[in-house]
Design a protein around this motif. Structure first.
Motif, PDB file in Angstrom:
ATOM      1  N   LEU A  95      -3.360   2.587   4.025  1.00 20.07           N
ATOM      2  CA  LEU A  95      -1.965   2.759   4.405  1.00 20.07           C
ATOM      3  C   LEU A  95      -1.624   2.188   5.722  1.00 20.07           C
ATOM      4  CD1 LEU A  95       0.494   4.372   3.909  1.00 20.07           C
ATOM      5  CD2 LEU A  95      -0.223   6.292   5.278  1.00 20.07           C
ATOM      6  N   ALA A  96      -0.598   1.552   5.604  1.00 18.70           N
ATOM      7  CA  ALA A  96      -0.303   0.684   6.977  1.00 18.70           C
ATOM      8  C   ALA A  96       1.357   0.755   7.063  1.00 18.70           C
ATOM      9  CB  ALA A  96      -0.679  -0.702   7.057  1.00 18.70           C
ATOM     10  N   TYR A  97       1.738   0.693   8.442  1.00 19.58           N
ATOM     11  CA  TYR A  97       2.946   0.585   8.891  1.00 19.58           C
ATOM     12  C   TYR A  97       3.636  -0.573   9.289  1.00 19.58           C
ATOM     13  CZ  TYR A  97       7.460   2.030  11.292  1.00 19.58           C
ATOM     14  OH  TYR A  97       8.652   1.870  11.774  1.00 19.58           O
ATOM     15  N   ASN A  98       4.456  -1.160   8.722  1.00 17.83           N
ATOM     16  CA  ASN A  98       5.419  -2.295   9.256  1.00 17.83           C
ATOM     17  C   ASN A  98       6.531  -2.109  10.179  1.00 17.83           C
ATOM     18  OD1 ASN A  98       6.294  -4.972   9.453  1.00 17.83           O
ATOM     19  ND2 ASN A  98       6.349  -5.463   7.540  1.00 17.83           N
ATOM     20  N   PRO A  99       6.560  -2.347  11.391  1.00 19.59           N
ATOM     21  CA  PRO A  99       7.474  -2.022  12.359  1.00 19.59           C
ATOM     22  C   PRO A  99       8.790  -2.817  12.290  1.00 19.59           C
ATOM     23  CG  PRO A  99       5.813  -3.045  13.688  1.00 19.59           C
ATOM     24  CD  PRO A  99       5.271  -2.849  12.071  1.00 19.59           C
ATOM     25  N   ARG A 100       8.438  -3.966  11.669  1.00 17.40           N
ATOM     26  CA  ARG A 100       9.547  -5.081  11.480  1.00 17.40           C
ATOM     27  C   ARG A 100      10.643  -4.523  10.377  1.00 17.40           C
ATOM     28  NH1 ARG A 100       4.789  -8.394  11.842  1.00 17.40           N
ATOM     29  NH2 ARG A 100       4.961  -8.749   9.767  1.00 17.40           N
ATOM     30  N   THR A 101      10.191  -3.800   9.309  1.00 19.90           N
ATOM     31  CA  THR A 101      10.874  -3.524   8.218  1.00 19.90           C
ATOM     32  C   THR A 101      11.124  -1.871   8.007  1.00 19.90           C
ATOM     33  OG1 THR A 101       9.069  -3.752   6.678  1.00 19.90           O
ATOM     34  CG2 THR A 101      10.420  -5.452   6.953  1.00 19.90           C
ATOM     35  N   ASP A 102      10.241  -1.240   9.055  1.00 21.42           N
ATOM     36  CA  ASP A 102      10.215   0.203   9.130  1.00 21.42           C
ATOM     37  C   ASP A 102      10.093   0.661   7.738  1.00 21.42           C
ATOM     38  OD1 ASP A 102      10.454   2.626  10.194  1.00 21.42           O
ATOM     39  OD2 ASP A 102      12.983   2.756   9.580  1.00 21.42           O
ATOM     40  N   SER A 103       8.743   0.235   7.137  1.00 18.53           N
ATOM     41  CA  SER A 103       8.295   0.567   6.001  1.00 18.53           C
ATOM     42  C   SER A 103       6.829   0.811   5.729  1.00 18.53           C
ATOM     43  CB  SER A 103       8.627  -0.601   4.800  1.00 18.53           C
ATOM     44  OG  SER A 103       7.931  -1.798   5.193  1.00 18.53           O
ATOM     45  N   PHE A 104       6.384   1.666   5.012  1.00 18.55           N
ATOM     46  CA  PHE A 104       4.903   1.945   4.751  1.00 18.55           C
ATOM     47  C   PHE A 104       4.547   1.146   3.434  1.00 18.55           C
ATOM     48  CE2 PHE A 104       6.870   5.568   7.208  1.00 18.55           C
ATOM     49  CZ  PHE A 104       5.870   5.831   8.092  1.00 18.55           C
ATOM     50  N   LEU A 105       3.071   0.716   3.747  1.00 16.72           N
ATOM     51  CA  LEU A 105       2.595  -0.051   2.655  1.00 16.72           C
ATOM     52  C   LEU A 105       1.060   0.517   2.287  1.00 16.72           C
ATOM     53  CD1 LEU A 105       2.806  -3.649   4.489  1.00 16.72           C
ATOM     54  CD2 LEU A 105       4.034  -2.824   2.717  1.00 16.72           C
ATOM     55  N   THR A 106       1.119   0.612   0.989  1.00 11.64           N
ATOM     56  CA  THR A 106      -0.336   1.234   0.505  1.00 11.64           C
ATOM     57  C   THR A 106      -0.390   0.577  -0.657  1.00 11.64           C
ATOM     58  OG1 THR A 106      -1.214   3.477  -0.130  1.00 11.64           O
ATOM     59  CG2 THR A 106       0.992   2.973  -0.630  1.00 11.64           C
ATOM     60  N   VAL A 107      -1.761   0.761  -1.113  1.00  4.05           N
ATOM     61  CA  VAL A 107      -2.020   0.358  -2.602  1.00  4.05           C
ATOM     62  C   VAL A 107      -2.537   1.533  -3.324  1.00  4.05           C
ATOM     63  CG1 VAL A 107      -4.054  -0.925  -3.721  1.00  4.05           C
ATOM     64  CG2 VAL A 107      -3.184  -1.660  -1.397  1.00  4.05           C
ATOM     65  N   SER A 108      -1.737   1.576  -4.655  1.00  6.89           N
ATOM     66  CA  SER A 108      -1.808   2.562  -5.653  1.00  6.89           C
ATOM     67  C   SER A 108      -3.054   2.663  -6.567  1.00  6.89           C
ATOM     68  CB  SER A 108      -0.382   2.872  -6.130  1.00  6.89           C
ATOM     69  OG  SER A 108      -0.349   1.766  -7.075  1.00  6.89           O
ATOM     70  N   SER A 109      -3.158   3.727  -7.264  1.00  4.58           N
ATOM     71  CA  SER A 109      -4.315   3.646  -8.109  1.00  4.58           C
ATOM     72  C   SER A 109      -4.073   2.653  -9.364  1.00  4.58           C
ATOM     73  CB  SER A 109      -4.623   4.993  -8.857  1.00  4.58           C
ATOM     74  OG  SER A 109      -4.704   5.973  -7.887  1.00  4.58           O
ATOM     75  N   ALA A 110      -2.861   1.909  -9.430  1.00  3.40           N
ATOM     76  CA  ALA A 110      -2.439   0.925 -10.510  1.00  3.40           C
ATOM     77  C   ALA A 110      -3.119  -0.243  -9.845  1.00  3.40           C
ATOM     78  CB  ALA A 110      -0.949   1.076 -10.750  1.00  3.40           C
ATOM     79  N   ARG A 111      -3.530  -0.464  -8.686  1.00  5.34           N
ATOM     80  CA  ARG A 111      -4.041  -1.721  -8.080  1.00  5.34           C
ATOM     81  C   ARG A 111      -2.906  -2.658  -7.738  1.00  5.34           C
ATOM     82  NH1 ARG A 111      -9.857  -3.176 -11.385  1.00  5.34           N
ATOM     83  NH2 ARG A 111     -10.815  -1.366 -10.677  1.00  5.34           N
ATOM     84  N   GLN A 112      -1.860  -1.975  -7.392  1.00  2.17           N
ATOM     85  CA  GLN A 112      -0.779  -2.888  -7.073  1.00  2.17           C
ATOM     86  C   GLN A 112      -0.349  -2.518  -5.438  1.00  2.17           C
ATOM     87  OE1 GLN A 112       2.621  -2.300  -9.761  1.00  2.17           O
ATOM     88  NE2 GLN A 112       2.978  -0.074  -9.278  1.00  2.17           N
ATOM     89  N   LEU A 113       0.095  -3.132  -4.695  1.00  2.00           N
ATOM     90  CA  LEU A 113       0.613  -3.148  -3.320  1.00  2.00           C
ATOM     91  C   LEU A 113       2.104  -2.586  -3.307  1.00  2.00           C
ATOM     92  CD1 LEU A 113       0.192  -3.232  -0.243  1.00  2.00           C
ATOM     93  CD2 LEU A 113       1.049  -5.745  -0.329  1.00  2.00           C
ATOM     94  N   GLU A 114       2.361  -1.383  -2.780  1.00  4.09           N
ATOM     95  CA  GLU A 114       3.557  -0.756  -2.730  1.00  4.09           C
ATOM     96  C   GLU A 114       4.015  -0.762  -1.526  1.00  4.09           C
ATOM     97  OE1 GLU A 114       3.102   2.800  -4.759  1.00  4.09           O
ATOM     98  OE2 GLU A 114       2.733   1.882  -6.737  1.00  4.09           O
ATOM     99  N   SER A 115       5.471  -0.854  -1.202  1.00  2.11           N
ATOM    100  CA  SER A 115       6.201  -0.799   0.163  1.00  2.11           C
ATOM    101  C   SER A 115       7.392   0.322   0.011  1.00  2.11           C
ATOM    102  CB  SER A 115       6.761  -1.967   0.436  1.00  2.11           C
ATOM    103  OG  SER A 115       7.614  -2.226   1.787  1.00  2.11           O
ATOM    104  N   TYR A 116       7.457   1.217   0.943  1.00  2.00           N
ATOM    105  CA  TYR A 116       8.337   2.214   0.740  1.00  2.00           C
ATOM    106  C   TYR A 116       8.931   2.437   2.326  1.00  2.00           C
ATOM    107  CZ  TYR A 116       5.887   4.149  -3.284  1.00  2.00           C
ATOM    108  OH  TYR A 116       5.270   4.308  -4.333  1.00  2.00           O
ATOM    109  N   LYS A 117      10.212   2.304   2.356  1.00  4.46           N
ATOM    110  CA  LYS A 117      11.153   2.246   3.464  1.00  4.46           C
ATOM    111  C   LYS A 117      11.083   3.514   4.156  1.00  4.46           C
ATOM    112  CE  LYS A 117      13.943  -1.913   3.387  1.00  4.46           C
ATOM    113  NZ  LYS A 117      13.503  -2.397   4.570  1.00  4.46           N
TER     114      LYS A 117
END
Length: 738
Positions: A95-117
């Motif tokens: 899990l990581a936080y992107n301060p530029r877009t104020d969003s959270f990044l994670t990799v799900s069990s489906a092996r895809q990168l997802e971004s949530y604001k």
């Protein structure tokens, strides 16, 4: 654990608790530095935590915790704000936080990168509880959906969002086989396919605009430096890094066993320059003084900085009231070193027919007054560098024989002479056992080996001679060796320094050659069995092919007794295999007897000519060049090659023959000889030249004749002295230049 950039705040969380601590480090880059901890907040979480992120905030703490069941929990100071379940969650990922877009990044069990604001997380009321995929969705609430996704096709190890001012906005994801770089909107910038299994990575500032430097660790103990997708540098480590950071130019890496290492990349610069040639005459006194000073410094540094390794083996035997073999001696191994040892193992090797039930042990480390004492340790590793220490100890004679009544008539006899009055045999062997059949005057002692052979020792009442006799030539070696060693110990305790022992009889070469012939004949039989087995196997496979062809034929045809021939061939193969296995057992036993007979011959040669320990070691290495027989390389050809080398070098008749033999390159290929006549002839010649005064040495100029002494005039003496001084001067100058 994560670090906030404001002040020295540290966030520490366990599985079910959250603590925010404040610490002050009084010393930099010092292990176990002083810490001042102040308890701020504590919050008991409801679920098991997996990952924590400290969000950047100017006036208070704002935390995000990812639980094991896929819930993102947000805390503001000491109060729980809200929580959201990620959709389609199975296992937690990075899990990581992107301060530029104020969003959270994670990799799900489906092996895809997802971004949530963050804004999407706050208003997604439908994700307050975990939803079952089989149940219909709730109505009236907002669903939690990612802003963008990217299919990686593999599980991610780590996500990092660098915030360098001179580099373009990017998101880095380290996968199991690839390295990905995205922009803030999820568009891929570049991808690097890795040729190794990565373990960790760290992006850091680059001097070139538009590029990112990466420190990438892998499971091959390597730390690599990349600039985007280009490899710039690589360094070898002694461990697999699981985390890496850069602190003021120092690369700080963490190993899997918890060791922290501070290092730097690159090599030390070399400031060596070629010295100018000085045409002036050198001051030899000054050069000699400087040389002595440097040698003294080298000795001091070697004595103070070198590792001091001490390896002691102590053999302790219990008190035996009756001479028996129903015990095992206790061996203690002590190893002391002045540096920390990481791992240590002990390997025990014994000569056949003896064997051990366990040949490897792990060490036990105990720290005593700053030193490290290791029990059962022989091979260990110090800071990644392997060190090996070896030590030999003698096992008691009680392991292989018991006392018995002496034999009256025997076949083989060996007489040992001494220069001291005869001693009582029972006094020499006192303290180790109580004899079952003691002699009244102590002049007779007999032992029986486990194989059934008897060996008798007789001491003369009038002369200074001792006789060892037996019906087995090879079994006399242990008793003769034990007798000689106990003679040395006995007279050494009495303070007799001029004790000498010798052997004045003829060497039993014919008896020794009987053991050699038996061993060679068993090797020939083993080779014949292998050839016969190969022929029978080829015949067996040919019959099988014929039978398979008959069975596959559409029109049935008679087998013509092929099945009977197949059974007979199989029975012959099994009989040959059993015979070969039995012959192999006899071959191992015969080689043990050859080794014992060779040890006895070496001992008699050393007593006969008074060889030094170094000469005895050379002779033993020559006659016993291998520890065991192999189908490719046996004892006869190796021993013949070693004896021939001694006869051509240090035991040669003239310096001319010696120089000719040294100039010869290589030699014949070692293989099983046709017979043992050549080996017997060489061993006989070896004993004959040793008996005539030949010296066993590894120096090629051992037996070179010394030229006759000539008387020089005074002028010639001055010239020779001047040439010697010039040669010494050139030698010193060459040493100083190097």
């Amino acid at each position: 654990m994560n670090v906030n950039n404001r002040g020295h705040r540290e966030v520490i969380f366990s599985v079910r608790s959250l603590k925010v601590l404040n610490f002050l480090v009084y010393t930099k880059l010092t292990l176990l530095s002083s810490l001042k901890l102040c308890f701020f907040t504590k919050n008991e979480t409801l679920m098991k935590a997996f990952f924590l992120i400290a969000l950047p905030c100017s006036d208070h703490h704002y935390l995000c915790i990812q639980s094991m069941d896929g819930m993102l929990m947000f805390f503001e100071q000491d109060s729980y704000t809200f929580g959201r379940f990620l959709p389609g969650f199975l296992l937690p990922g990075p899990l990581a936080y992107n301060p530029r877009t104020d969003s959270f990044l994670t990799v799900s069990s489906a092996r895809q990168l997802e971004s949530y604001k963050y804004e999407t997380l706050t208003v997604a009321s439908d994700a307050e509880t975990r939803q079952d995929a089989n149940l219909p969705l709730k109505s009236g609430g907002k669903r939690l959906m990612p802003d963008w996704t990217f299919v990686l096709g593999e599980q991610a190890l780590d996500i990092c969002v660098p915030s360098f001012s001179h580099s373009s906005a990017s998101v880095l994801v380290l996968g199991e086989r690839n390295l990905f770089c995205f922009d803030d909107n999820g568009h891929i910038r570049f991808m690097k396919k890795l040729e190794f299994n990565p373990s960790c990575f760290l992006p850091y500032a680059s001097v070139t605009d538009g590029t990112i430097n990466l420190l990438l660790g892998n499971h091959n103990n390597m730390l690599q430096v990349y600039q985007n997708v280009t490899l710039k540098w690589a360094a070898q480590l002694s461990f697999v890094p699981v985390a890496v950071r850069v602190l003021k130019g120092v690369v700080v890496s963490l190993s899997s066993d918890g060791h922290l290492f501070c290092s730097y990349m690159g090599t030390d610069p070399s400031f060596f320059t070629t010295p100018k040639v000085d045409a002036r005459e050198a001051d030899y006194e000054q050069v000699e003084t400087e040389m002595k000073k440097l040698q003294r410094c080298i000795r001091e540094l070697t004595r103070t900085q070198g590792n001091s390794w001490t390896f002691l083996v102590h053999l302790s035997m219990p008190q035996i009231h009756h001479f028996t073999i129903s015990f095992v001696p206790s061996v203690q191994v002590h190893l002391k070193a002045n540096s920390v040892l990481q791992s240590s193992k002990l390997f025990i090797c014994v000569q056949p027919p003896l064997a051990v039930t366990q040949d490897q042990f792990k060490m036990i480390v105990t720290r005593i007054f700053g030193k490290i004492e290791l029990l059962h340790a022989c091979m260990f590793t110090v800071l990644g560098c392997p060190r090996v220490l070896q030590s030999r100890f003698i096992l008691p004679l009680a392991l292989v024989c018991v006392p018995t009544s002496p034999a009256k008539s025997t076949k083989f006899k060996i007489t040992v002479d001494t220069n001291q009055p005869p001693v009582d045999l029972s006094s020499i062997f006192q303290g180790k056992s109580t004899l079952s059949h003691p002699d009244k005057d102590g002049t007779c002692l007999a032992f029986q080996f486990l194989s059934g052979a008897k060996v008798t020792m007789l001491a003369s009442k009038t002369s200074q001679r001792y006789r060892v006799q037996s019906d087995s030539f090879e079994d006399m070696w242990l008793v003769v060796k034990e007798l000689v060693q106990r003679f040395d110990q006995h007279f050494s305790k009495l303070g007799i320094k001029d004790f000498k022992k010798s052997y004045s009889g003829t060497l039993p070469l014919q008896d020794y050659f009987l053991s050699v012939d038996r061993h060679f004949q068993l090797r020939v039989n083993s080779q014949r069995y292998q050839d016969l087995l190969s022929d029978q196997a080829a015949q067996f496979r040919a019959i099988q092919r014929r039978l398979l062809a008959r069975f596959k034929d559409k029109t049935p045809a008679p087998l013509q007794n092929l099945d009977t021939l197949l059974d007979a061939t199989y029975n012959q193969m099994m009989a040959l295999a059993d015979a070969a296995a039995e012959n192999q057992v006899l071959l191992v036993e015969a080689f043990v007897r050859v080794r014992s007979a060779t040890h006895l011959l070496v001992l008699l040669l050393s007593l006969w000519q008074g060889l030094t320990p170094d000469q005895t070691a050379i002779l033993e290495a020559t006659l016993l060049p291998v520890l065991q027989d192999t189908p490719q390389l046996g004892w006869e050809e190796c021993c013949d090659a070693a004896v021939s080398h001694l006869l051509r070098t240090c035991l040669s008749r003239s310096p001319k023959d010696q120089a000719t033999s040294l100039a010869q390159a290589g030699g014949p290929e070692l293989s099983l000889p046709q017979d043992t006549s050549r080996l017997k002839r060489h061993i006989t010649l070896l004993c004959d030249r040793i008996g005539k005064g030949g010296r066993l040495t590894l120096c090629s100029e051992a037996n070179v004749q010394v030229p006759p002494l000539t008387i020089l005039s005074s002028l010639e003496t001055m010239q020779v002295h001047h040439q010697s001084r010039v040669l010494l001067t050139l030698t010193k100058l060459a040493y100083l230049n190097n």
